[in-house]
Design a protein around this motif. Sequence first.
Motif, PDB file in Angstrom:
ATOM      1  N   ALA A  96       1.033  -1.214   0.191  1.00  0.00           N
ATOM      2  CA  ALA A  96       0.217   0.180  -0.071  1.00  0.00           C
ATOM      3  C   ALA A  96       0.693   1.339  -0.134  1.00  0.00           C
ATOM      4  CB  ALA A  96      -0.748   0.051   0.697  1.00  0.00           C
ATOM      5  N   PHE A  97       2.172   1.553   0.825  1.00  0.00           N
ATOM      6  CA  PHE A  97       2.888   2.466   1.055  1.00  0.00           C
ATOM      7  C   PHE A  97       3.860   1.941  -0.113  1.00  0.00           C
ATOM      8  CE2 PHE A  97      -0.255   3.145   3.731  1.00  0.00           C
ATOM      9  CZ  PHE A  97      -0.465   4.651   3.125  1.00  0.00           C
ATOM     10  N   PHE A  98       4.591   1.137  -0.870  1.00  0.00           N
ATOM     11  CA  PHE A  98       5.908   1.068  -1.170  1.00  0.00           C
ATOM     12  C   PHE A  98       6.109   2.002  -2.027  1.00  0.00           C
ATOM     13  CE2 PHE A  98       7.934  -0.196  -5.426  1.00  0.00           C
ATOM     14  CZ  PHE A  98       9.235  -1.311  -5.013  1.00  0.00           C
ATOM     15  N   TRP A  99       5.885   3.338  -3.154  1.00  0.00           N
ATOM     16  CA  TRP A  99       6.096   3.594  -4.005  1.00  0.00           C
ATOM     17  C   TRP A  99       6.962   5.001  -3.300  1.00  0.00           C
ATOM     18  CZ3 TRP A  99       9.143   2.654  -7.835  1.00  0.00           C
ATOM     19  CH2 TRP A  99       8.683   1.951  -8.829  1.00  0.00           C
ATOM     20  N   GLU A 100       5.699   5.474  -2.118  1.00  0.00           N
ATOM     21  CA  GLU A 100       6.044   6.372  -1.333  1.00  0.00           C
ATOM     22  C   GLU A 100       6.861   6.348   0.050  1.00  0.00           C
ATOM     23  OE1 GLU A 100       3.239   4.995  -1.643  1.00  0.00           O
ATOM     24  OE2 GLU A 100       1.506   6.485  -2.253  1.00  0.00           O
ATOM     25  N   ASP A 101       7.508   5.157  -0.099  1.00  0.00           N
ATOM     26  CA  ASP A 101       8.811   4.477   0.867  1.00  0.00           C
ATOM     27  C   ASP A 101      10.232   4.409  -0.420  1.00  0.00           C
ATOM     28  OD1 ASP A 101       7.158   3.902   3.374  1.00  0.00           O
ATOM     29  OD2 ASP A 101       7.078   1.655   2.915  1.00  0.00           O
ATOM     30  N   VAL A 102       9.514   4.071  -1.219  1.00  0.00           N
ATOM     31  CA  VAL A 102      10.831   4.187  -2.443  1.00  0.00           C
ATOM     32  C   VAL A 102      11.401   5.902  -2.674  1.00  0.00           C
ATOM     33  CG1 VAL A 102      12.083   4.043  -5.121  1.00  0.00           C
ATOM     34  CG2 VAL A 102      10.399   1.805  -3.673  1.00  0.00           C
ATOM     35  N   VAL A 103      10.287   6.792  -2.782  1.00  0.00           N
ATOM     36  CA  VAL A 103      10.774   8.700  -3.101  1.00  0.00           C
ATOM     37  C   VAL A 103      11.382   8.723  -2.010  1.00  0.00           C
ATOM     38  CG1 VAL A 103       9.515   9.991  -3.498  1.00  0.00           C
ATOM     39  CG2 VAL A 103       9.016   8.143  -4.483  1.00  0.00           C
ATOM     40  N   SER A 104      10.909   8.212  -0.484  1.00  0.00           N
ATOM     41  CA  SER A 104      11.458   9.028   0.944  1.00  0.00           C
ATOM     42  C   SER A 104      12.618   8.232   0.933  1.00  0.00           C
ATOM     43  CB  SER A 104      10.992   7.943   1.923  1.00  0.00           C
ATOM     44  OG  SER A 104       9.229   8.326   2.098  1.00  0.00           O
ATOM     45  N   PHE A 105      12.865   6.802   0.929  1.00  0.00           N
ATOM     46  CA  PHE A 105      14.666   6.578   0.451  1.00  0.00           C
ATOM     47  C   PHE A 105      15.235   7.756  -0.233  1.00  0.00           C
ATOM     48  CE2 PHE A 105      13.722   2.612   2.571  1.00  0.00           C
ATOM     49  CZ  PHE A 105      14.194   2.815   3.195  1.00  0.00           C
ATOM     50  N   ALA A 106      14.571   8.359  -1.712  1.00  0.00           N
ATOM     51  CA  ALA A 106      15.852   9.446  -2.220  1.00  0.00           C
ATOM     52  C   ALA A 106      15.780  10.618  -1.737  1.00  0.00           C
ATOM     53  CB  ALA A 106      14.582   9.514  -3.271  1.00  0.00           C
ATOM     54  N   VAL A 107      14.878  10.572  -0.842  1.00  0.00           N
ATOM     55  CA  VAL A 107      14.914  11.662   0.135  1.00  0.00           C
ATOM     56  C   VAL A 107      15.340  11.785   1.311  1.00  0.00           C
ATOM     57  CG1 VAL A 107      13.399  13.361   2.043  1.00  0.00           C
ATOM     58  CG2 VAL A 107      12.825  12.871  -0.036  1.00  0.00           C
ATOM     59  N   ILE A 108      15.889  10.551   1.611  1.00  0.00           N
ATOM     60  CA  ILE A 108      16.809  10.198   3.193  1.00  0.00           C
ATOM     61  C   ILE A 108      18.044   9.986   2.616  1.00  0.00           C
ATOM     62  CG2 ILE A 108      17.858   8.460   4.155  1.00  0.00           C
ATOM     63  CD1 ILE A 108      14.795   8.133   4.856  1.00  0.00           C
ATOM     64  N   ALA A 109      18.111  10.006   0.992  1.00  0.00           N
ATOM     65  CA  ALA A 109      19.386   9.736   0.672  1.00  0.00           C
ATOM     66  C   ALA A 109      19.864  10.996   0.149  1.00  0.00           C
ATOM     67  CB  ALA A 109      19.820   8.686  -0.624  1.00  0.00           C
ATOM     68  N   LEU A 110      19.565  11.715  -0.160  1.00  0.00           N
ATOM     69  CA  LEU A 110      19.484  13.891  -0.508  1.00  0.00           C
ATOM     70  C   LEU A 110      20.291  14.641   1.109  1.00  0.00           C
ATOM     71  CD1 LEU A 110      17.028  14.398  -3.345  1.00  0.00           C
ATOM     72  CD2 LEU A 110      19.781  14.611  -3.689  1.00  0.00           C
ATOM     73  N   HIS A 111      19.228  13.867   1.647  1.00  0.00           N
ATOM     74  CA  HIS A 111      19.107  14.498   3.026  1.00  0.00           C
ATOM     75  C   HIS A 111      20.531  14.388   3.479  1.00  0.00           C
ATOM     76  CE1 HIS A 111      14.930  16.204   2.793  1.00  0.00           C
ATOM     77  NE2 HIS A 111      15.409  17.572   4.082  1.00  0.00           N
ATOM     78  N   THR A 112      20.956  13.415   3.558  1.00  0.00           N
ATOM     79  CA  THR A 112      22.320  12.497   3.919  1.00  0.00           C
ATOM     80  C   THR A 112      23.719  12.800   3.060  1.00  0.00           C
ATOM     81  OG1 THR A 112      21.445  10.071   4.904  1.00  0.00           O
ATOM     82  CG2 THR A 112      23.295  10.263   4.292  1.00  0.00           C
ATOM     83  N   TYR A 113      23.170  13.429   1.613  1.00  0.00           N
ATOM     84  CA  TYR A 113      24.052  13.448   0.859  1.00  0.00           C
ATOM     85  C   TYR A 113      24.626  14.433   1.840  1.00  0.00           C
ATOM     86  CZ  TYR A 113      26.837  14.857  -2.561  1.00  0.00           C
ATOM     87  OH  TYR A 113      27.760  15.407  -3.775  1.00  0.00           O
ATOM     88  N   TYR A 114      23.674  15.550   1.464  1.00  0.00           N
ATOM     89  CA  TYR A 114      24.240  17.240   2.514  1.00  0.00           C
ATOM     90  C   TYR A 114      24.978  16.409   4.080  1.00  0.00           C
ATOM     91  CZ  TYR A 114      23.216  21.079   4.935  1.00  0.00           C
ATOM     92  OH  TYR A 114      23.507  22.490   6.032  1.00  0.00           O
ATOM     93  N   LEU A 115      24.367  16.287   4.152  1.00  0.00           N
ATOM     94  CA  LEU A 115      24.894  16.235   5.675  1.00  0.00           C
ATOM     95  C   LEU A 115      26.374  15.849   5.193  1.00  0.00           C
ATOM     96  CD1 LEU A 115      22.425  13.877   8.129  1.00  0.00           C
ATOM     97  CD2 LEU A 115      23.240  16.213   8.443  1.00  0.00           C
ATOM     98  N   TYR A 116      26.575  15.041   4.752  1.00  0.00           N
ATOM     99  CA  TYR A 116      28.513  14.327   4.303  1.00  0.00           C
ATOM    100  C   TYR A 116      28.713  15.156   3.756  1.00  0.00           C
ATOM    101  CZ  TYR A 116      32.340  12.457   1.265  1.00  0.00           C
ATOM    102  OH  TYR A 116      33.119  12.613   0.978  1.00  0.00           O
ATOM    103  N   GLY A 117      28.273  16.342   2.647  1.00  0.00           N
ATOM    104  CA  GLY A 117      29.501  17.524   1.874  1.00  0.00           C
ATOM    105  C   GLY A 117      28.956  18.328   3.299  1.00  0.00           C
ATOM    106  N   LEU A 118      28.191  19.274   4.540  1.00  0.00           N
ATOM    107  CA  LEU A 118      28.383  19.688   5.565  1.00  0.00           C
ATOM    108  C   LEU A 118      29.963  19.624   6.322  1.00  0.00           C
ATOM    109  CD1 LEU A 118      27.513  21.993   7.633  1.00  0.00           C
ATOM    110  CD2 LEU A 118      26.496  20.136   8.576  1.00  0.00           C
ATOM    111  N   ILE A 119      29.722  17.554   7.225  1.00  0.00           N
ATOM    112  CA  ILE A 119      30.599  17.330   7.990  1.00  0.00           C
ATOM    113  C   ILE A 119      32.041  17.662   7.148  1.00  0.00           C
ATOM    114  CG2 ILE A 119      31.134  15.406   9.148  1.00  0.00           C
ATOM    115  CD1 ILE A 119      27.634  15.301  10.144  1.00  0.00           C
ATOM    116  N   THR A 120      32.503  16.652   6.712  1.00  0.00           N
ATOM    117  CA  THR A 120      33.154  16.300   5.442  1.00  0.00           C
ATOM    118  C   THR A 120      34.481  17.936   4.950  1.00  0.00           C
ATOM    119  OG1 THR A 120      32.699  16.229   3.379  1.00  0.00           O
ATOM    120  CG2 THR A 120      33.416  13.778   5.262  1.00  0.00           C
ATOM    121  N   GLY A 121      32.538  18.507   4.242  1.00  0.00           N
ATOM    122  CA  GLY A 121      33.592  19.419   3.354  1.00  0.00           C
ATOM    123  C   GLY A 121      33.781  19.669   2.013  1.00  0.00           C
TER     124      GLY A 121
END
Length: 176
Positions: A101-126
């Motif tokens: 029932a929520f498969f595609w919502e979860d897929v896109v949620s992981f893309a959202v999380i990946a982008l936020h995590t990439y932001y954190l990586y860029g912030l923390i590592t410079g």
Amino acid sequence: MQPKPSYSSNPPAARRQLYTKAERARRDATKWTLVQGILAPLQFLAFGVSLALVLRFLWTGDGYAAATVSILIKTALLYLIMVTGAIWEKVVFGQYLFAPAFFWEDVVSFAVIALHTYYLYGLITGALDPAAQMTVALAAYVTYVINAGQFLWKLRQARLDAGAEAQAPDANGVAA
């Protein structure tokens, strides 16, 4: 030559209900539904404030610290809503993620999380300069808006299903 079949007289295909009766009962009984109901608008508020601060920084070069703090708050709320949402999904559907029932919502949620995590990586590592960090944050926010739209659509489907169920006659032919 055979005539084209007319589809206008055929009834539309019935849409599968979002929840079974048992799933709806579990959804309504769990505290995790309330948690999601509180966190979702809170995250949206954080998104709105952060979006304004990120755009301000990109347009003027001012307010990097405020934009950064706002992105960190938005990201923390995202992680929290993802964890609690997985628990909610386990309670309601019997699996932590990717319930049909929520498969595609979860897929896109992981893309959202990946982008936020990439932001954190860029912030923390410079690895990303401030403008690149904010651009990644904007990409994360665009994806978040798509994901929020998916969840709002599911909320609408659930409400339509509940309305249809209330109008459906019972075994005696009486509407609920």
